[in-house]
Design a protein around this motif. Structure first.
Motif, PDB file in Angstrom:
ATOM      1  N   ILE A 149      27.915  -2.467  51.747  1.00 15.03           N
ATOM      2  CA  ILE A 149      27.912  -3.750  52.438  1.00 15.03           C
ATOM      3  C   ILE A 149      26.472  -4.068  52.822  1.00 15.03           C
ATOM      4  O   ILE A 149      25.707  -3.184  53.196  1.00 15.03           O
ATOM      5  CB  ILE A 149      28.822  -3.710  53.685  1.00 15.03           C
ATOM      6  CG1 ILE A 149      28.930  -5.083  54.329  1.00 15.03           C
ATOM      7  CG2 ILE A 149      28.329  -2.677  54.691  1.00 15.03           C
ATOM      8  CD1 ILE A 149      29.958  -5.152  55.459  1.00 15.03           C
ATOM      9  N   ARG A 150      26.098  -5.337  52.710  1.00 23.51           N
ATOM     10  CA  ARG A 150      24.740  -5.753  53.069  1.00 23.51           C
ATOM     11  C   ARG A 150      24.763  -6.396  54.453  1.00 23.51           C
ATOM     12  O   ARG A 150      25.527  -7.315  54.709  1.00 23.51           O
ATOM     13  CB  ARG A 150      24.179  -6.730  52.037  1.00 23.51           C
ATOM     14  CG  ARG A 150      22.702  -7.056  52.252  1.00 23.51           C
ATOM     15  CD  ARG A 150      22.138  -7.810  51.070  1.00 23.51           C
ATOM     16  NE  ARG A 150      22.073  -6.970  49.884  1.00 23.51           N
ATOM     17  CZ  ARG A 150      21.098  -6.106  49.620  1.00 23.51           C
ATOM     18  NH1 ARG A 150      20.095  -5.945  50.493  1.00 23.51           N
ATOM     19  NH2 ARG A 150      21.108  -5.399  48.508  1.00 23.51           N
ATOM     20  N   VAL A 151      23.888  -5.881  55.339  1.00 25.71           N
ATOM     21  CA  VAL A 151      23.815  -6.379  56.710  1.00 25.71           C
ATOM     22  C   VAL A 151      22.355  -6.606  57.078  1.00 25.71           C
ATOM     23  O   VAL A 151      21.552  -5.663  57.028  1.00 25.71           O
ATOM     24  CB  VAL A 151      24.446  -5.393  57.711  1.00 25.71           C
ATOM     25  CG1 VAL A 151      24.372  -5.947  59.129  1.00 25.71           C
ATOM     26  CG2 VAL A 151      25.881  -5.077  57.342  1.00 25.71           C
ATOM     27  N   GLY A 152      22.029  -7.845  57.435  1.00 26.89           N
ATOM     28  CA  GLY A 152      20.671  -8.143  57.871  1.00 26.89           C
ATOM     29  C   GLY A 152      19.626  -7.757  56.848  1.00 26.89           C
ATOM     30  O   GLY A 152      18.556  -7.256  57.208  1.00 26.89           O
ATOM     31  N   GLY A 153      19.922  -7.960  55.590  1.00 28.01           N
ATOM     32  CA  GLY A 153      18.979  -7.628  54.527  1.00 28.01           C
ATOM     33  C   GLY A 153      18.954  -6.159  54.154  1.00 28.01           C
ATOM     34  O   GLY A 153      18.177  -5.751  53.283  1.00 28.01           O
ATOM     35  N   VAL A 192      31.281   1.721  55.583  1.00 28.33           N
ATOM     36  CA  VAL A 192      31.576   0.292  55.482  1.00 28.33           C
ATOM     37  C   VAL A 192      32.674  -0.099  56.470  1.00 28.33           C
ATOM     38  O   VAL A 192      32.586  -1.130  57.150  1.00 28.33           O
ATOM     39  CB  VAL A 192      31.982  -0.079  54.038  1.00 28.33           C
ATOM     40  CG1 VAL A 192      32.432  -1.540  53.970  1.00 28.33           C
ATOM     41  CG2 VAL A 192      30.826   0.172  53.082  1.00 28.33           C
ATOM     42  N   ALA A 193      33.715   0.733  56.559  1.00 29.16           N
ATOM     43  CA  ALA A 193      34.814   0.442  57.485  1.00 29.16           C
ATOM     44  C   ALA A 193      34.302   0.316  58.907  1.00 29.16           C
ATOM     45  O   ALA A 193      34.693  -0.597  59.658  1.00 29.16           O
ATOM     46  CB  ALA A 193      35.876   1.534  57.393  1.00 29.16           C
ATOM     47  N   PHE A 194      33.402   1.180  59.308  1.00 32.05           N
ATOM     48  CA  PHE A 194      32.937   1.169  60.695  1.00 32.05           C
ATOM     49  C   PHE A 194      31.898   0.085  60.942  1.00 32.05           C
ATOM     50  O   PHE A 194      31.785  -0.425  62.070  1.00 32.05           O
ATOM     51  CB  PHE A 194      32.428   2.552  61.084  1.00 32.05           C
ATOM     52  CG  PHE A 194      33.544   3.510  61.364  1.00 32.05           C
ATOM     53  CD1 PHE A 194      34.086   3.604  62.626  1.00 32.05           C
ATOM     54  CD2 PHE A 194      34.104   4.274  60.344  1.00 32.05           C
ATOM     55  CE1 PHE A 194      35.143   4.454  62.897  1.00 32.05           C
ATOM     56  CE2 PHE A 194      35.163   5.127  60.588  1.00 32.05           C
ATOM     57  CZ  PHE A 194      35.700   5.218  61.871  1.00 32.05           C
ATOM     58  N   VAL A 195      31.148  -0.304  59.916  1.00 38.34           N
ATOM     59  CA  VAL A 195      30.272  -1.467  60.062  1.00 38.34           C
ATOM     60  C   VAL A 195      31.106  -2.712  60.349  1.00 38.34           C
ATOM     61  O   VAL A 195      30.800  -3.512  61.242  1.00 38.34           O
ATOM     62  CB  VAL A 195      29.421  -1.671  58.792  1.00 38.34           C
ATOM     63  CG1 VAL A 195      28.707  -3.023  58.842  1.00 38.34           C
ATOM     64  CG2 VAL A 195      28.396  -0.560  58.640  1.00 38.34           C
ATOM     65  N   LEU A 196      32.210  -2.867  59.617  1.00 40.65           N
ATOM     66  CA  LEU A 196      33.094  -4.012  59.818  1.00 40.65           C
ATOM     67  C   LEU A 196      33.743  -3.977  61.204  1.00 40.65           C
ATOM     68  O   LEU A 196      33.873  -5.009  61.870  1.00 40.65           O
ATOM     69  CB  LEU A 196      34.170  -4.032  58.732  1.00 40.65           C
ATOM     70  CG  LEU A 196      33.642  -4.314  57.301  1.00 40.65           C
ATOM     71  CD1 LEU A 196      34.732  -4.078  56.264  1.00 40.65           C
ATOM     72  CD2 LEU A 196      33.108  -5.738  57.198  1.00 40.65           C
ATOM     73  N   LEU A 197      34.125  -2.784  61.659  1.00 43.39           N
ATOM     74  CA  LEU A 197      34.697  -2.665  63.002  1.00 43.39           C
ATOM     75  C   LEU A 197      33.648  -2.986  64.062  1.00 43.39           C
ATOM     76  O   LEU A 197      33.948  -3.636  65.075  1.00 43.39           O
ATOM     77  CB  LEU A 197      35.253  -1.255  63.223  1.00 43.39           C
ATOM     78  CG  LEU A 197      36.505  -0.876  62.423  1.00 43.39           C
ATOM     79  CD1 LEU A 197      36.877   0.581  62.686  1.00 43.39           C
ATOM     80  CD2 LEU A 197      37.668  -1.794  62.760  1.00 43.39           C
ATOM     81  N   GLY A 198      32.430  -2.543  63.857  1.00 42.93           N
ATOM     82  CA  GLY A 198      31.345  -2.851  64.785  1.00 42.93           C
ATOM     83  C   GLY A 198      31.083  -4.346  64.871  1.00 42.93           C
ATOM     84  O   GLY A 198      30.822  -4.883  65.953  1.00 42.93           O
ATOM     85  N   GLN A 199      31.148  -5.014  63.733  1.00 37.24           N
ATOM     86  CA  GLN A 199      30.950  -6.461  63.724  1.00 37.24           C
ATOM     87  C   GLN A 199      32.073  -7.170  64.471  1.00 37.24           C
ATOM     88  O   GLN A 199      31.842  -8.161  65.170  1.00 37.24           O
ATOM     89  CB  GLN A 199      30.857  -6.961  62.283  1.00 37.24           C
ATOM     90  CG  GLN A 199      29.581  -6.526  61.575  1.00 37.24           C
ATOM     91  CD  GLN A 199      29.561  -6.923  60.113  1.00 37.24           C
ATOM     92  OE1 GLN A 199      30.613  -7.186  59.500  1.00 37.24           O
ATOM     93  NE2 GLN A 199      28.367  -6.962  59.518  1.00 37.24           N
ATOM     94  N   ARG A 200      33.283  -6.674  64.325  1.00 44.32           N
ATOM     95  CA  ARG A 200      34.409  -7.284  65.034  1.00 44.32           C
ATOM     96  C   ARG A 200      34.279  -7.092  66.546  1.00 44.32           C
ATOM     97  O   ARG A 200      34.619  -7.988  67.326  1.00 44.32           O
ATOM     98  CB  ARG A 200      35.730  -6.667  64.559  1.00 44.32           C
ATOM     99  CG  ARG A 200      36.110  -7.040  63.136  1.00 44.32           C
ATOM    100  CD  ARG A 200      37.437  -6.398  62.755  1.00 44.32           C
ATOM    101  NE  ARG A 200      37.805  -6.703  61.375  1.00 44.32           N
ATOM    102  CZ  ARG A 200      38.920  -6.261  60.783  1.00 44.32           C
ATOM    103  NH1 ARG A 200      39.759  -5.501  61.474  1.00 44.32           N
ATOM    104  NH2 ARG A 200      39.185  -6.581  59.521  1.00 44.32           N
ATOM    105  N   LEU A 201      33.795  -5.937  66.944  1.00 45.87           N
ATOM    106  CA  LEU A 201      33.606  -5.688  68.370  1.00 45.87           C
ATOM    107  C   LEU A 201      32.472  -6.525  68.938  1.00 45.87           C
ATOM    108  O   LEU A 201      32.551  -7.046  70.053  1.00 45.87           O
ATOM    109  CB  LEU A 201      33.305  -4.202  68.617  1.00 45.87           C
ATOM    110  CG  LEU A 201      34.470  -3.232  68.552  1.00 45.87           C
ATOM    111  CD1 LEU A 201      33.965  -1.799  68.462  1.00 45.87           C
ATOM    112  CD2 LEU A 201      35.374  -3.394  69.777  1.00 45.87           C
ATOM    113  N   GLY A 202      31.420  -6.643  68.164  1.00 49.68           N
ATOM    114  CA  GLY A 202      30.232  -7.336  68.647  1.00 49.68           C
ATOM    115  C   GLY A 202      29.366  -6.414  69.487  1.00 49.68           C
ATOM    116  O   GLY A 202      29.810  -5.380  69.992  1.00 49.68           O
TER     117      GLY A 202
END
Length: 596
Positions: free
Chosen positions: A330-334, A361-371
């Motif tokens: 997954i690409r995040v912030g470049g 990737v799963a935990f990056v997505l969870l982190g994004q959902r949490l904020g």
């Protein structure tokens, strides 16, 4: 006529001299009288005190340092009779020969002994080397059996560490000044050391005590005894397993912690390499084995930190176990973030499977959902401190030199939020992780870890027990904790933690494989810090176990938390549950596998 005048002059001279002499005698007598009056009145009190210092002798009576036992009363540290080997160089006939015979027994270089034994200007010299000078009865006997002129032994009190290097970093040691250094010897030094007593008595000019003279006596207050939370049997087992792991994986270092999650009691804590507290001068090496890794070293935790993100996501209702996502990268912030298997991933999988397989990737997505705000808040609630600060928060364990962890010291960039969600870019201590996972294991309460359970007055036997201390009553709800436990059981049953599974107990846990940062930036591909943290029995946890190995050898095969740390944790869990007499839950491997 002239003669008469001369005679008269001589008489006057004689009278004058007599008068002068009389005046001198009277003056001298008067001065003596005045001096005596001054001494008997003005200076009497001070002179009496000075005289008493000559007549009296005052000696300190050293107290016994408190003993240290495990939680079951098994002795770990105590004071015993030891000996100081000393010499009168003026009586040593052959210093060279004496040095040769004493060197292997006292473990002191021959040349050092020769210099001391050759110094004829001294009448008393202690034969000490490397900072230690108190020897055991066996060593004293070996020295005395040599029958060397001018060599003698002085009985004294010394510290005995009953099991050698067992729990060395927890216990610490006592230096030449009889002060604790490291471990509970330092942290509880004031309680352990006691207070010296005093005896004062009259003596004659030769220093011999009057047999019928009055005396003043104040007995010493002996040091209090410590009762630790450690279990000696579990500690033995943990250290034996760590030794085997160090041999098997040729790691740079290792640490293991066993905690009762229901009250924060540390049942075992061990590090490798270690040292011998009784021979600290020759076995303790700065930068090698002088640090309690479990509480003083900080590391990027890697995937074991995902437990915090998972718990936060469940508590906030953003974790949907059967929802799917595309694993791999997954690409995040470049920045491109990949799953640990080279970015191949496992295709489109559920979030539950993502936890089982430790998908970044799963935990990056969870982190994004949490904020950012919510994730930061949960990290703080779990006892790590605020990652927007530069340093974390200590657990408050009752041992010296606890580290805090290192964080960003500012608001997070998008990519930093992503990496934090799977344990990269921050540094925490092993004990912080253990206590955070203990909160999951016990249903949501964060405890302060402790290694001392109680202190005992040696004179009265009175026991003062220390009560467990809660840091946060409810980090997450009991329902969230139960769901996290169930998912972590799946990690062991079906995922990366399978090597930690036991036949007779359900185990829950999480593996971690963190690449170590390079000095010039980035991460080293060939240097890892691998770990496993878990608990058992999973449904009603009695123990939490943390194991980490620093830079295990790649020659042993795949280097990961699952292949290196998880098997070590399995061995520790097995022995710990047996020592605690926890009744087995399962009767067969098939029954264990079919639980989920």
């Amino acid at each position: 006529m002239k003669g008469v005048v001369e005679m008269e002059g001589n008489r006057k001279t004689i009278k004058f001299r007599i008068l002068l002499v009389c005046l001198l005698i009277v003056g001298l007598a008067l001065s003596i009288t005045l001096r005596l009056l001054w001494i008997q009145t003005v200076e009497a009190s001070d002179l009496r005190k000075r005289a008493e210092k000559i007549w009296e002798k005052e000696e300190l009576i050293e107290p016994s340092r408190g003993s240290i036992t495990d939680r079951n009363g098994e002795p770990l540290v105590r004071d015993i009779v030891k000996y100081i080997i000393a010499a009168d160089p003026t009586q040593v006939e052959d210093p060279k020969k004496a040095a040769e015979k004493l060197s292997p027994i006292l473990n002191i270089p021959r040349d050092d002994l020769y210099r001391k034994l050759s110094n004829k200007g001294l009448r008393h010299v202690k034969l000490m080397g490397g900072g230690t000078y108190k020897v055991s009865r066996d060593v004293q006997k070996q020295v005395m059996d040599l029958k060397l002129e001018g060599i003698y032994a002085i009985p004294t009190v010394g510290r005995q560490y009953v099991e050698g290097n067992l729990a060395a970093h927890v216990l610490g040691f006592v230096n030449l000044d009889n002060s604790g250094v490291g471990g509970v010897e330092q942290r509880y030094n004031d309680q352990l050391k006691g207070e010296p007593g005093e005896i004062r008595f009259k003596k004659d000019a030769k220093g011999i005590r009057f047999s019928d003279g009055p005396e003043e006596f104040r007995p010493p207050r002996h040091g209090e005894d410590l009762i630790l939370t450690l279990d000696r049997e579990i500690q033995f087992h943990v250290e034996r397993v760590l030794d085997q792991a160090m041999d098997r994986y040729r790691a740079k270092g290792a640490t293991a912690i066993v905690v009762n999650p229901r009250n924060g009691d540390v049942l075992a804590m061990a590090n490798r390499p270690t040292f011998d507290p009784e021979r600290y001068a020759t076995t303790l090496e700065t930068g090698v084995n002088d640090v309690n890794i479990a509480i003083s070293n900080v590391y990027e935790p890697g995937s074991t930190f995902k437990i915090v993100t998972l718990a936060a996501a469940i508590e906030e209702g953003v974790f949907h176990p059967e929802q799917t996502f595309q694993s791999g990268s997954i690409r995040v912030g470049g920045r491109l973030i990949r799953d640990w298997n080279g970015g191949r991933g496992w295709g489109e999988i559920t979030y539950r499977e993502g936890v089982y397989q430790s998908s970044n990737v799963a935990f990056v997505l969870l982190g994004q959902r949490l904020g950012q705000d919510r994730l930061i808040g949960y990290i703080e609630r779990f006892g790590f401190g605020r990652i927007t600060d530069s340093a974390g928060r200590k657990t408050g364990i009752d041992l010296p030199a606890e580290a805090k962890g290192y964080f960003f010291g500012r608001r997070l960039y998008e990519s930093e939020l992503a990496t934090t969600s799977f344990g990269q870019g921050i540094a925490v201590t092993p004990i912080q992780q253990v206590m955070a996972v203990s909160a999951v294991a016990n249903g949501g309460t964060l405890y302060k870890p402790r290694v001392v359970k109680a202190v005992r007055d040696p004179q009265t036997g009175k026991l003062t027990e220390y009560k467990p201390k809660k840091v946060t009553e409810r980090v997450i709800s009991p329902e969230t904790a139960a769901q996290v436990r169930q998912i972590l059981t799946g990690v062991v049953e079906q995922g990366t933690g399978s090597e930690a599974a036991l036949k007779e107990y359900t185990v829950a846990g999480k593996t971690g494989t963190a690449q170590k940062p390079k000095n010039d930036g980035g991460y080293a591909s060939d240097r890892h810090f691998v770990s496993f943290v878990g608990f058992a029995p999973a449904e009603s946890p009695q123990v939490v176990v943390y194991v980490a190995l620093d830079e295990p050898s790649a020659e042993s095969g795949s280097v990961s938390g699952g292949t290196v740390a998880a098997p070590v944790a399995r061995e520790i869990l097995q022995g710990t549950l047996k020592a605690l007499r926890i009744k087995p839950q399962l009767s067969s491997l098939d029954e264990r596998v079919n639980l989920d």
